[in-house]
Design an enzyme around this catalytic site. Sequence first.
Site, short mmCIF file in Angstrom:
data_model
loop_
_atom_site.label_atom_id
_atom_site.label_comp_id
_atom_site.label_asym_id
_atom_site.label_seq_id
_atom_site.Cartn_x
_atom_site.Cartn_y
_atom_site.Cartn_z
CE LYS A 1 -1.26 -0.47 -25.63
NZ LYS A 1 -1.00 -1.35 -26.81
CG ASP B 1 -10.95 -4.36 -25.08
OD1 ASP B 1 -11.29 -3.28 -25.60
OD2 ASP B 1 -10.52 -5.31 -25.76
CG ASP C 1 -8.35 -9.91 -30.57
OD1 ASP C 1 -8.35 -10.29 -31.75
OD2 ASP C 1 -8.60 -8.71 -30.25
CG ASP D 1 -5.31 1.34 -28.93
OD1 ASP D 1 -6.25 1.81 -29.57
OD2 ASP D 1 -4.89 0.18 -29.08
CG PHE E 1 0.37 -6.53 -29.45
CD1 PHE E 1 -0.66 -7.36 -29.01
CD2 PHE E 1 0.28 -5.98 -30.71
CE1 PHE E 1 -1.76 -7.63 -29.82
CE2 PHE E 1 -0.81 -6.25 -31.54
CZ PHE E 1 -1.83 -7.07 -31.08
CB VAL E 2 -1.64 -5.73 -23.43
CG1 VAL E 2 -0.42 -5.15 -22.72
CG2 VAL E 2 -2.54 -4.62 -23.92
#
Length: 181
Positions: A132, A101, A160, A104, A153-154
Amino acid sequence: MGMENDILKILLSEEEIKAKVQEIGAAISRDYEGKNLLLVGALKGCVVFMADLMREITVHAKIDFMAVSSYGSGVKSTGVVRILKDLDRDIAGYDVLIIEDILDSGKTLFYLKKLLAERKPASIKIATLLDKPERREADIVPDYVGFVVPNEFVVGYGLDYDEKYRNLPYIGVLKPAVYEK
């Protein structure tokens, strides 16, 4: 709406995500024509993206899942990776495409890729919906990227915070007040 009140702004709409998933699916279908494709989903975040993506892939593909953990209930990767669920099959000879998903820090995925490479797949690549790069701490570059996102913060569309918000149909930025409690 309770959940929606925690969202600062919508970063990527349902429509934008759908169009991008179709584009990635078409690219994967082209690139894996005649290959032995195995989609490996990294649970739990991959579920929504993988379900939509696999329906856009027009070549034969098998699927499997792994669950690895490098997060507590906090917001930063610890870099300590534990395998909670391993693959059900031997991947030797398969063209493995790891479905993520979000990429980072990259620490978990770096470890996962190394681990799977030891199992002798024909190839191993990565497809991530979100990238990211500002947060990258490991030497890892995805092969298919949906969107490059800022260091915010996505949540939503599988992502989640503390196991919540995964069921939002879009990707939104979480209000800092929610995770700074």
